[in-house]
Design an enzyme around this catalytic site. Structure first.
Site, short mmCIF file in Angstrom:
data_model
loop_
_atom_site.label_atom_id
_atom_site.label_comp_id
_atom_site.label_asym_id
_atom_site.label_seq_id
_atom_site.Cartn_x
_atom_site.Cartn_y
_atom_site.Cartn_z
N SER A 26 0.85 -1.19 0.00
CA SER A 26 0.00 0.00 0.00
C SER A 26 0.89 1.25 0.00
CB SER A 26 -0.97 -0.04 1.18
OG SER A 26 -2.01 0.89 1.03
N ARG A 36 -12.23 7.20 8.83
CA ARG A 36 -11.87 5.78 8.90
C ARG A 36 -12.91 4.92 8.19
NH1 ARG A 36 -7.50 2.64 9.10
NH2 ARG A 36 -7.79 0.75 10.32
N ASP A 47 -9.18 -5.96 -5.18
CA ASP A 47 -8.75 -4.66 -4.66
C ASP A 47 -9.49 -3.54 -5.39
OD1 ASP A 47 -7.40 -2.43 -3.67
OD2 ASP A 47 -5.43 -3.39 -3.79
N HIS A 54 -8.44 -4.81 -0.74
CA HIS A 54 -7.09 -4.26 -0.55
C HIS A 54 -6.41 -4.81 0.70
CE1 HIS A 54 -3.84 -1.36 -0.86
NE2 HIS A 54 -4.10 -0.91 0.35
N ASP A 55 -7.18 -5.04 1.74
CA ASP A 55 -6.63 -5.56 2.99
C ASP A 55 -6.02 -6.95 2.87
OD1 ASP A 55 -6.88 -3.54 4.80
OD2 ASP A 55 -8.71 -4.28 5.73
#
Length: 380
Positions: free
Chosen positions: A186, A250, A333, A361-362
């Protein structure tokens, strides 16, 4: 048997199915801080700012070989820390700042570092440092400005990814490391790319996970919305912390870190729990990160363009062809789509591998079995 665990995965905290931790582990790590740019020298940023002094918080695992040829430099993601692996003992944990304590005792990539793991400290000297501009011990908005004796706060100068890479290179000087395997995911992958372009002679191998060669309009849009959530918080506008803005920022970011497949699999039967999950992540984030560092680092991400001043992205990536490189995309992603990472790999003449996961993405932080398999086929 597996257990459901709530883990702090560096950039992203995730409720996930996690395999039980191996009994083989590394000794409790001891974070250190080094002054890398002292006051007699200072640090001039790419955009014209100035820091009288720069420190980085870092951890190391293993021992540098006599030939100084076994170093691995790992760059963390947006809200990560130097705490890559291991579990802090009680004495060390008590010595940490409140934000570092809130980050957690266990390292963010702990399952990949340790005896018999892909980054085995018996083989490698693994280095992990908190980025310049962050809030976990490195020079950032919470640091005292030596000129005023007060925290920089909103006066902290804007940074670029190249600034972050330059600070990390000075850390290698400090540790006596000439060359290293460089790994990042990332934001950390962006720093890894810039590090390799700025200091190609110092990179033995390059691994870029879930990161683009240029921060494009889609990714910048997510950062813009997250920053606006903070900047528009009435408390922030009064000069105070921005609790509502940080929580919303967040939540917006989490939607870019995940994927519909994962949400459906976990909360398809009870969709309202997905909303509760985002609220929980926002509240927890308030305790472990600082708004000013979020603004500084997310803006630095938006400057990312390896082609800037190098004749464009493709021409810049061609410079990496002399470095053995691996680019890793993720099939779900949403933030940095696999095609974008694959395209960069092709231009760089690099190997390309893809993580298959419903987690978006995680996945580079969650699917550690796949990451280990991919790295095992590439690292010496």
């Amino acid at each position: 048997m597996s257990e459901i665990a709530l883990e702090a995965w560096g950039e992203h905290e995730a409720l996930l199915l996690k395999p039980p931790r191996s009994p083989l582990s590394i000794p409790p790590p001891k974070p250190r801080t080094a002054v890398l740019f002292p006051r007699r020298e200072g640090f001039y940023t790419e955009l014209g700012g100035y820091l009288p002094e720069v420190r980085l918080r870092f951890e190391t695992y293993g021992t540098l070989s006599r030939r100084r040829d076994n170093a691995v430099l790992v760059f963390h993601a947006l809200t990560g820390s130097a705490h890559l692996a291991g579990t802090y003992d009680e004495e060390t944990f008590r010595s940490l700042s409140p934000l570092e304590q809130a980050f957690g005792r266990e390292g963010w990539w702990d399952s990949l570092v340790g005896p018999g793991r892909i980054l085995d400290p018996a083989l490698y000297y693994v280095v992990s440092a908190n980025h310049l501009g962050s809030c976990y011990g490195s020079t950032g908005p919470l640091s005292l400005d030596p000129r005023t004796g007060r925290p920089y706060g909103r006066d902290f100068p804007p940074l670029t990814i190249r600034d972050l890479a330059r600070a990390q290179a000075r850390l290698l000087d400090h540790l006596g490391v000439e060359k290293a395997i460089v790994i990042g995911g990332s934001l950390g992958g962006m720093v890894a790319l810039e590090f390799a372009l700025m200091y190609p002679e110092r990179v033995k191998k390059l691994v870029v996970l879930a990161a683009p060669a240029r921060h494009g309009p889609w990714a910048r849009a997510f950062n813009h919305l997250s920053r606006q959530a903070i900047l528009q918080d009435p408390e922030y506008q009064k000069g105070n912390p921005a609790p509502k803005g940080m929580a919303l920022a967040r939540g917006i970011a989490m939607m870019s870190y995940r994927a519909p497949e994962g949400f459906e699999a976990r909360w398809g039967a009870e969709p309202e729990l997905g909303e509760t999950y985002l609220d929980y992540q926002g509240e927890k984030f308030l305790r472990r990160f600082h708004a000013e560092s979020y603004l500084v680092l997310s803006r630095a991400m938006d400057t990312h363009d390896v082609g800037r001043g190098r004749g464009g992205v493709e021409e810049a990536l061609k410079r990496l062809r002399a470095i053995p490189s691996l680019f890793v995309g993720i099939d779900t992603d949403l933030l940095y789509p696999a095609w974008e990472v694959r395209q960069a790999a092709k231009a760089a003449g690099a190997r390309y591998r893809e993580i298959k996961s419903p987690h978006g993405h995680d996945a580079f932080l969650i699917e550690t079995d796949q990451v280990e398999e991919i790295l095992d086929a590439f690292l010496p």
